[in-house]
Enzyme design. Structure first.
Site, PDB file in Angstrom:
ATOM      1  N   THR A 169       0.683  -1.163   0.068  1.00 58.95           N
ATOM      2  CA  THR A 169      -0.039  -0.023   0.153  1.00 58.95           C
ATOM      3  C   THR A 169       0.837   1.337  -0.156  1.00 58.95           C
ATOM      4  O   THR A 169       1.897   1.156   0.506  1.00 58.95           O
ATOM      5  CB  THR A 169      -0.982   0.053   1.193  1.00 58.95           C
ATOM      6  N   GLU A 170       0.114   2.165  -0.600  1.00 59.35           N
ATOM      7  CA  GLU A 170       1.113   3.643  -0.494  1.00 59.35           C
ATOM      8  C   GLU A 170      -0.077   4.707  -0.406  1.00 59.35           C
ATOM      9  O   GLU A 170      -0.845   4.857  -1.232  1.00 59.35           O
ATOM     10  CB  GLU A 170       1.679   3.837  -2.035  1.00 59.35           C
ATOM     11  N   VAL A 171       0.256   5.204   0.983  1.00 57.92           N
ATOM     12  CA  VAL A 171      -0.759   6.344   1.514  1.00 57.92           C
ATOM     13  C   VAL A 171       0.181   7.676   1.153  1.00 57.92           C
ATOM     14  O   VAL A 171       1.240   7.743   1.342  1.00 57.92           O
ATOM     15  CB  VAL A 171      -1.240   5.917   2.706  1.00 57.92           C
TER      16      VAL A 171
END
Length: 307
Positions: free
Chosen positions: A274-276
């Protein structure tokens, strides 16, 4: 634009002196022992805690950092086993606190059908110094191959091997921050003696699939789940996110094993990173944490529906 870093000589990789200069500039900005460890220890009511190692950084910060894994209690060999990792890059705040929030709010319910294993803060020194690297200027998330140089990564590898179990799914919680362009990518180029060209920082959430073993349906399930919490990153004018062509809306692919990424640390057929984007004017720190939880939930729901 090209960005020249203040340590080193252009075109020359760092030696010991440059690495030592970089390390001397790192300072503790927040506390793993006050903000993260108590939250881990509070989980003992509902989960099993296993210390899988420690990082003796007394020569750097005067501290030794314990490394913990959190396991669901009713572990059974006939249930699918899921790994959630956070804080591979300690500065990526919602990765750590998203893993903890998942444990606090969702993991117990899922443990009826799944074996849940969470490593919430793999790089606690990086958490304290808000840093991507180890004290040796090594990126833990390029160190999960057998010859990796970061103890943070190798201790995870050894612990997972000791469990002698197969994993059905692994989700690794990360962030892409503005500091990637202002600090970490220029520092990497200086360390390696190369030239840095900044990339466009995507405004919004996205995932990284494994180009060597892609699972696009899983990525879509995660994107759909997170979209209920925060916005998904749009591709730039080149159809890219961080310099990579999008594979589908909100998704790019990396060769995870070839790069030594954490996403390659298990044999799981289902993997996502994931990449926030915590620096977005459209997202709060709380939304970033909730986005990580939504990503894990979306992945687990996909696994259960397709197992």
């Amino acid at each position: 634009m090209d960005k020249i870093y203040h340590i080193g000589t252009v075109g020359q990789a760092w030696g010991a002196a440059e690495t030592a200069q970089w390390l001397s500039e790192q300072t503790v900005k927040r506390s793993f022992f006050a903000e993260v460890l108590p939250a881990i220890e509070a989980l003992t009511t509902d989960f099993t805690l296993e210390q899988y190692g420690e990082l003796d950084y007394r020569h750097v910060s005067g501290k030794t950092y314990p490394l913990f894994a959190v396991k669901s209690r009713n572990w059974q060999s006939d249930k699918p086993t899921v790994l959630v990792t956070g804080g591979v890059h300690g500065y990526e705040t919602s990765g750590v606190h998203g893993a903890l929030r998942f444990l606090q709010t969702q993991a117990k319910a899922y443990s009826a059908k799944l074996n849940i294993l969470v490593l919430p803060c793999i790089s606690p020194w990086g958490y304290e110094t808000i840093n991507r690297w180890t004290p040796d200027a090594v990126d833990p998330n390029r160190s999960f191959a057998t010859d990796g140089k970061a103890a943070e990564a190798q201790l995870v590898r050894q612990y997972l091997a000791s469990l002698n179990t197969s994993f059905a799914l692994h989700i690794d919680l990360h962030e892409t921050t503005d500091s990637d362009n202002s600090e970490f990518r220029p520092a990497k180029a200086a360390r390696d003696g190369t030239v840095n060209k900044n990339w466009n920082i995507p405004d919004g959430f996205y995932t990284v699939d494994d180009s060597e073993h892609p699972c696009p349906a899983l990525q879509k399930a995660i994107i759909d789940s997170v979209a209920k919490v925060t916005h998904i990153a749009e591709a730039d004018e080149n159809g890219e996110l961080i310099g990579e062509k999008i594979a589908q809306f909100g998704v790019i692919n990396y060769a995870k094993a070839s790069l030594g990424l954490c996403g390659s640390v298990t044999d799981a057929p289902l993997v996502s990173t994931t990449e926030v984007y915590p620096d977005s004017p459209s997202a709060t720190p709380e939304q970033c944490i909730q986005a990580q939880v939504a990503a894990v939930v979306g992945a687990l729901d996909y696994l259960l529906a397709n197992n």
